[in-house]
Design a protein around this motif. Structure first.
Motif, PDB file in Angstrom:
ATOM      1  N   LEU A  41       0.832  -1.204   0.000  1.00  0.00           N
ATOM      2  CA  LEU A  41       0.000   0.000   0.000  1.00  0.00           C
ATOM      3  C   LEU A  41       0.867   1.254   0.000  1.00  0.00           C
ATOM      4  CD1 LEU A  41      -2.698   1.507   0.243  1.00  0.00           C
ATOM      5  CD2 LEU A  41      -2.576   1.160   2.725  1.00  0.00           C
ATOM      6  N   SER A  42       1.895   1.286   0.834  1.00  0.00           N
ATOM      7  CA  SER A  42       2.776   2.453   0.906  1.00  0.00           C
ATOM      8  C   SER A  42       3.402   2.741  -0.447  1.00  0.00           C
ATOM      9  CB  SER A  42       3.874   2.232   1.952  1.00  0.00           C
ATOM     10  OG  SER A  42       3.338   2.093   3.246  1.00  0.00           O
ATOM     11  N   GLN A  43       3.879   1.711  -1.114  1.00  0.00           N
ATOM     12  CA  GLN A  43       4.508   1.907  -2.421  1.00  0.00           C
ATOM     13  C   GLN A  43       3.504   2.432  -3.439  1.00  0.00           C
ATOM     14  OE1 GLN A  43       6.223  -2.012  -3.039  1.00  0.00           O
ATOM     15  NE2 GLN A  43       8.200  -1.338  -2.229  1.00  0.00           N
ATOM     16  N   PHE A  44       2.284   1.930  -3.384  1.00  0.00           N
ATOM     17  CA  PHE A  44       1.223   2.404  -4.278  1.00  0.00           C
ATOM     18  C   PHE A  44       0.964   3.896  -4.050  1.00  0.00           C
ATOM     19  CE2 PHE A  44      -3.266   3.065  -5.370  1.00  0.00           C
ATOM     20  CZ  PHE A  44      -3.362   2.462  -6.613  1.00  0.00           C
ATOM     21  N   LEU A  45       0.837   4.290  -2.785  1.00  0.00           N
ATOM     22  CA  LEU A  45       0.589   5.696  -2.442  1.00  0.00           C
ATOM     23  C   LEU A  45       1.782   6.575  -2.811  1.00  0.00           C
ATOM     24  CD1 LEU A  45      -0.991   5.108   1.094  1.00  0.00           C
ATOM     25  CD2 LEU A  45      -2.227   5.652  -1.022  1.00  0.00           C
ATOM     26  N   ASN A  46       2.977   6.086  -2.537  1.00  0.00           N
ATOM     27  CA  ASN A  46       4.174   6.872  -2.820  1.00  0.00           C
ATOM     28  C   ASN A  46       4.403   7.042  -4.321  1.00  0.00           C
ATOM     29  OD1 ASN A  46       4.574   7.009  -0.058  1.00  0.00           O
ATOM     30  ND2 ASN A  46       6.022   5.301  -0.012  1.00  0.00           N
ATOM     31  N   ASN A  47       4.130   5.998  -5.078  1.00  0.00           N
ATOM     32  CA  ASN A  47       4.255   6.091  -6.538  1.00  0.00           C
ATOM     33  C   ASN A  47       3.286   7.129  -7.090  1.00  0.00           C
ATOM     34  OD1 ASN A  47       6.169   4.075  -6.455  1.00  0.00           O
ATOM     35  ND2 ASN A  47       4.775   2.453  -7.129  1.00  0.00           N
ATOM     36  N   HIS A  48       2.073   7.158  -6.523  1.00  0.00           N
ATOM     37  CA  HIS A  48       1.063   8.120  -6.967  1.00  0.00           C
ATOM     38  C   HIS A  48       1.519   9.551  -6.701  1.00  0.00           C
ATOM     39  CE1 HIS A  48      -2.609  10.546  -5.813  1.00  0.00           C
ATOM     40  NE2 HIS A  48      -2.819  10.318  -7.095  1.00  0.00           N
ATOM     41  N   ILE A  49       2.002   9.821  -5.494  1.00  0.00           N
ATOM     42  CA  ILE A  49       2.455  11.169  -5.164  1.00  0.00           C
ATOM     43  C   ILE A  49       3.663  11.551  -6.019  1.00  0.00           C
ATOM     44  CG2 ILE A  49       3.566  12.549  -3.351  1.00  0.00           C
ATOM     45  CD1 ILE A  49       1.676  11.265  -1.340  1.00  0.00           C
ATOM     46  N   ALA A  50       4.589  10.629  -6.185  1.00  0.00           N
ATOM     47  CA  ALA A  50       5.781  10.918  -6.987  1.00  0.00           C
ATOM     48  C   ALA A  50       5.423  11.239  -8.435  1.00  0.00           C
ATOM     49  CB  ALA A  50       6.737   9.733  -6.937  1.00  0.00           C
ATOM     50  N   GLU A  51       4.452  10.520  -8.982  1.00  0.00           N
ATOM     51  CA  GLU A  51       4.016  10.775 -10.362  1.00  0.00           C
ATOM     52  C   GLU A  51       3.409  12.180 -10.488  1.00  0.00           C
ATOM     53  OE1 GLU A  51       1.086   8.855 -13.815  1.00  0.00           O
ATOM     54  OE2 GLU A  51       1.106   8.015 -11.786  1.00  0.00           O
ATOM     55  N   LEU A  52       2.580  12.563  -9.523  1.00  0.00           N
ATOM     56  CA  LEU A  52       1.989  13.906  -9.555  1.00  0.00           C
ATOM     57  C   LEU A  52       3.073  14.973  -9.477  1.00  0.00           C
ATOM     58  CD1 LEU A  52      -1.144  13.534  -7.234  1.00  0.00           C
ATOM     59  CD2 LEU A  52      -1.106  13.738  -9.728  1.00  0.00           C
ATOM     60  N   CYS A  53       4.080  14.741  -8.645  1.00  0.00           N
ATOM     61  CA  CYS A  53       5.164  15.716  -8.514  1.00  0.00           C
ATOM     62  C   CYS A  53       5.996  15.804  -9.786  1.00  0.00           C
ATOM     63  CB  CYS A  53       6.049  15.358  -7.315  1.00  0.00           C
ATOM     64  SG  CYS A  53       5.233  15.514  -5.716  1.00  0.00           S
ATOM     65  N   ARG A  54       6.256  14.673 -10.413  1.00  0.00           N
ATOM     66  CA  ARG A  54       7.009  14.671 -11.672  1.00  0.00           C
ATOM     67  C   ARG A  54       6.246  15.391 -12.773  1.00  0.00           C
ATOM     68  NH1 ARG A  54       8.093   9.244 -10.383  1.00  0.00           N
ATOM     69  NH2 ARG A  54       6.446   8.587 -11.811  1.00  0.00           N
ATOM     70  N   ASP A  55       4.936  15.162 -12.828  1.00  0.00           N
ATOM     71  CA  ASP A  55       4.128  15.730 -13.901  1.00  0.00           C
ATOM     72  C   ASP A  55       3.762  17.192 -13.656  1.00  0.00           C
ATOM     73  OD1 ASP A  55       4.225  13.261 -15.082  1.00  0.00           O
ATOM     74  OD2 ASP A  55       2.186  12.678 -14.516  1.00  0.00           O
ATOM     75  N   ASN A  56       3.823  17.615 -12.403  1.00  0.00           N
ATOM     76  CA  ASN A  56       3.408  18.981 -12.047  1.00  0.00           C
ATOM     77  C   ASN A  56       4.429  19.630 -11.107  1.00  0.00           C
ATOM     78  OD1 ASN A  56       0.341  18.899 -13.072  1.00  0.00           O
ATOM     79  ND2 ASN A  56       0.768  16.987 -11.961  1.00  0.00           N
ATOM     80  N   PRO A  57       5.677  19.750 -11.541  1.00  0.00           N
ATOM     81  CA  PRO A  57       6.733  20.230 -10.637  1.00  0.00           C
ATOM     82  C   PRO A  57       6.553  21.672 -10.188  1.00  0.00           C
ATOM     83  CG  PRO A  57       7.545  20.129 -12.889  1.00  0.00           C
ATOM     84  CD  PRO A  57       6.203  19.461 -12.895  1.00  0.00           C
ATOM     85  N   LYS A  58       5.772  22.449 -10.920  1.00  0.00           N
ATOM     86  CA  LYS A  58       5.542  23.840 -10.523  1.00  0.00           C
ATOM     87  C   LYS A  58       4.459  23.970  -9.462  1.00  0.00           C
ATOM     88  CE  LYS A  58       7.010  25.923 -14.902  1.00  0.00           C
ATOM     89  NZ  LYS A  58       6.587  26.794 -16.038  1.00  0.00           N
ATOM     90  N   HIS A  59       3.770  22.872  -9.189  1.00  0.00           N
ATOM     91  CA  HIS A  59       2.661  22.916  -8.236  1.00  0.00           C
ATOM     92  C   HIS A  59       2.870  22.038  -7.002  1.00  0.00           C
ATOM     93  CE1 HIS A  59       0.072  25.237 -10.911  1.00  0.00           C
ATOM     94  NE2 HIS A  59       0.424  24.427 -11.900  1.00  0.00           N
TER      95      HIS A  59
END
Length: 350
Positions: free
Chosen positions: A105-123
């Motif tokens: 579960l942690s890896q699933f959640l962390n992957n999701h947050i990391a993807e959002l940060c990669r795709d939206n680094p200005k936000h």
């Protein structure tokens, strides 16, 4: 100096909100693979709302800004927040779970947050979650969060299945966090006495501030800040009740060292400059007191977005106060950057 600009005569300052929560829209894809009903599920109500369920009971209704990054970016634009630090909802820590399932579960959640940060680094910036119930696994996932996912740190709970954070089994986690420069955000959860005070929302109004004070006192009395002085730890909700009871805590330490000073003989208030707190105190008098006790260099803007108990217009309390511009900018972004170990030039003025 921090970048500032004027709009219609009003000075706008760079704002980083360090206390915001998010969950994946497809959460059920992972939690439905677990048999334990304590794992959180999300049932859609309509296109803009959903119901979170735990133990096959209603837990909380949430709006789409809890999972939609498009909705939260719009909210950020509306409230002049430049960056959000994303973290999971504490109910998803799941420290009670089997280690392998909690890790999945942690890896699933962390992957999701990391993807959002990669795709939206200005936000967005992000911090991950780790299976604190197993030290080796927690350290391994912390490493992955920082070195592979390039998250800024991790979020952990104020206790681990009822154990204080000062317990010896958790010391290697703090040691490793200091070693790799992993920032830590400590959030109250599973509040002590929660079952005995369900009425009036008391677990959130009374239990959470007490839980945060519990965590701070545990780390001080247990000598964690003394052992690892370069830890970058930030506590939610203005440090809970700790700042407002620090005199009592010092007094207790002095009059009953046989009970309080058994693992660390240094006065608790000596550590006030060794940790950070967010700004979520909701009251100007409380904020003035916090500034006097801890200081602007230790306080970072945090709103608890997108939940009702948070500050609905992040930074509005700080901006409404009679503080000089440099102090306001420190509170709105400077402390956040320092806590996260980030360079101002990488984020300000871009």
């Amino acid at each position: 100096m921090f970048a500032m600009f004027c709009l219609f005569g009003e000075t706008l300052m760079f704002k980083i909100d360090i206390h915001t929560h998010i969950l994946p829209e497809n959460l059920n894809e992972i939690t439905d693979t677990f048999a334990d009903p304590r794992f959180l599920r999300m049932d859609s109500i309509d296109s803009t709302t959903a119901m979170l369920r735990k133990d096959e009971k209603t837990f909380r209704q949430v709006d789409c800004n809890c999972w939609s990054h498009h909705a939260r970016i719009q909210d950020c634009n509306n409230t002049s927040v430049d960056l959000q630090v994303l973290s999971t909802i504490p109910v998803l820590f799941s420290y009670w779970a089997k280690t392998d399932e909690c890790l999945t579960l942690s890896q699933f959640l962390n992957n999701h947050i990391a993807e959002l940060c990669r795709d939206n680094p200005k936000h967005f910036l992000g911090v991950g979650t780790i299976p604190m119930q197993d030290t080796h696994t927690a350290i391994s996932e912390m490493d992955r969060c920082v070195n592979k996912l390039h998250l800024s740190g991790v979020e952990i709970g104020s206790n681990i299945n009822g154990l204080n954070l000062s317990e010896k089994q958790f010391l290697p986690i703090f040691e490793h966090a200091e070693k790799i420069g992993c920032s830590i955000f400590i959030h109250p959860w599973e509040m002590m006495g929660q079952a005995d005070m369900q009425k009036y929302w008391l677990p959130w109004l009374v239990g959470m501030p007490a839980e945060t004070s519990r965590a701070i006192c545990s780390l001080i009395f247990g000598g964690v800040f003394e052992k690892y002085p370069n830890l970058n730890i930030c506590f939610a909700h203005g440090g809970g009740s700790f700042p407002f009871t620090s005199g009592r805590i010092d007094h207790g330490f002095n009059v009953r060292p046989d009970l309080c000073a058994i693992d660390n003989e240094i006065l608790p208030s000596s550590y006030l400059n060794q940790f950070y707190v967010d700004s979520l105190v909701h009251d100007e008098h409380a904020m003035k007191f916090l500034l006097n006790i801890i200081g602007a260099n230790q306080i970072a803007l945090g709103s608890d977005y997108p939940f009702p108990l948070g500050e609905h217009h992040p930074g509005s309390l700080i901006q409404s106060m009679e503080l000089d511009k440099s102090t306001k900018q420190r509170l709105l972004a400077g402390t956040a950057l320092e806590w996260l170990g980030l360079n101002e030039s990488d984020y300000i003025g871009k």
